[in-house]
Design an enzyme around this catalytic site. Structure first.
Site, mmCIF file in Angstrom:
data_model
loop_
_atom_site.group_PDB
_atom_site.id
_atom_site.type_symbol
_atom_site.label_atom_id
_atom_site.label_comp_id
_atom_site.label_asym_id
_atom_site.label_seq_id
_atom_site.Cartn_x
_atom_site.Cartn_y
_atom_site.Cartn_z
ATOM 1 N N ASP A 1 0.814 -1.216 0.000
ATOM 2 C CA ASP A 1 0.000 0.000 0.000
ATOM 3 C C ASP A 1 0.844 1.262 0.000
ATOM 4 O O ASP A 1 2.008 1.266 0.405
ATOM 5 C CB ASP A 1 -0.961 0.016 1.184
ATOM 6 N N GLU B 1 -0.018 -1.189 5.663
ATOM 7 C CA GLU B 1 1.027 -0.740 6.593
ATOM 8 C C GLU B 1 0.864 0.731 6.932
ATOM 9 O O GLU B 1 1.182 1.163 8.049
ATOM 10 C CB GLU B 1 2.408 -0.983 5.972
#
Length: 351
Positions: free
Chosen positions: A61, A122
């Site tokens: 991400d 994350e």
């Protein structure tokens, strides 16, 4: 697909936290095309099991913010400082944090057979890393992918904790001297920040950062309310309980609701096998390895807390460009990062 082609494809594929599925598909296809078994687990992580002498893992991400994906030429000072050289840079959201390290790890995993995991979210909840430590057996070593620069190894990160302060007061005319909820919230923020002010270096300090403030007259007109969401970064040696206790001493009115997903700080030894293998890879690629301590937080904190194996963080890219509107990665440094990770995995893999 070459490592650079994989990098370009991943940077070109939007993967904001919570929307990583297309980029995850790119990674699965990359491993399958290389003859490796790969799939998405229940959290949305990409799993490509292999030699567990080392697990190469980074996050898929990115933070929001569009940057046109393009390659540009730029000038850079030579390492000796005696002139300039032309470098090629790939611009795009995630090119540094952490799609560059992610692509380098995937390429090194294919080259060596090392285990690989690309994890989700994350940048928000670390749900991917939390699922990973619960769902798989402990590897022999972990290299977590975050930008350290191609010639440095990150050994320390601060921890993370979020608290939300709320307060309400009865509505009254603004000419009255009694503090309303907004004033209480401002005063609370100042007291908390003062409680942690010291002269220590940033890595060794608790950082208090209000990230959201909302306040004013309630819809029914009967009260004034205020809410402050605050993030705390914790240095090694400080626990979430320590911070909660200090904040409680600052909370004269109102209340604080604490998140239940705190992340502990981490500081690992430079003498572990994984740190040594990374340094050897950097030297083999022509670098002089350095050690870093980061003031932020990463999934490495969770791996080090959950698993009794050596953990270090590495990845090509300038971390000063994390989340920046001009995020870009030097492609030659990316290539060196692939080489470093390949050498590292070759040293750590057992088969």
């Amino acid at each position: 697909m070459t490592p650079r082609e994989l990098l370009w494809e991943l940077v070109s594929t939007p993967s904001v936290s919570g929307g990583e599925s297309d980029a995850a598909g790119v990674l699965v296809d990359y491993f399958e095309d290389a003859g490796r078994n790969a799939w998405l687990d229940d959290a949305g992580n990409v799993r490509a099991p292999g030699d567990d002498g080392v697990l190469l893992t980074s996050h898929i991400d990115t933070v929001p913010g569009h940057i046109d994906v393009r390659e540009e030429r730029a000038t850079s000072e030579t390492p000796q400082g005696d002139g300039e050289t032309v470098v090629r840079e790939l611009w795009g959201r995630g090119s540094v944090d952490a799609t560059g390290p992610l692509a380098a790890m995937a390429a090194a995993s294919v080259a060596t057979g090392a285990s690989f995991a690309g994890v989700v979210e994350e940048e928000t909840t670390s749900s991917g890393a939390r699922h990973l430590v619960e769902d798989r057996t402990e590897p022999d070593a972990v290299v977590n992918g975050e930008p350290s620069g191609w010639d440095a190894v990150t050994l320390g990160y601060r921890g993370f904790l979020t608290g939300t302060y709320t307060v309400a007061t009865e509505s009254a005319h603004s000419s009255r001297p009694d503090p309303n909820a907004v004033q209480h919230a401002v005063a609370w923020t100042e007291r908390v920040q003062s409680a942690f002010d010291d002269d220590d270096p940033v890595f060794e300090s608790v950082t208090v950062k209000p990230v959201d403030f909302d306040g004013g007259l309630a819809e029914d007109g009967r009260s004034v309310t205020a809410t402050v969401e605050t993030q705390f970064r914790l240095p090694p040696g400080t626990t979430a309980s320590d911070v909660r206790a200090a904040v409680a001493d600052c909370t004269e009115v109102g209340a604080v609701a604490w998140s239940d997903d705190s992340v502990p700080p981490v500081m690992v030894s430079p003498r572990t096998t994984v740190a040594g293998a990374l340094r050897a890879g950097i030297r083999d690629a022509g670098g002089d390895p350095a050690h870093l301590r980061k003031t932020g937080t990463s999934d490495a904190n969770l791996y080090a807390a959950a698993w009794d194996c050596p953990v270090a963080t590495y990845g090509p890219g300038d971390s000063a460009l994390d989340h920046a509107p001009d995020e870009r990665i030097d492609l030659a440094d990316f290539d060196r990062g692939v080489d470093v990770l390949t050498t590292t995995a070759q040293r750590l893999c057992t088969s």
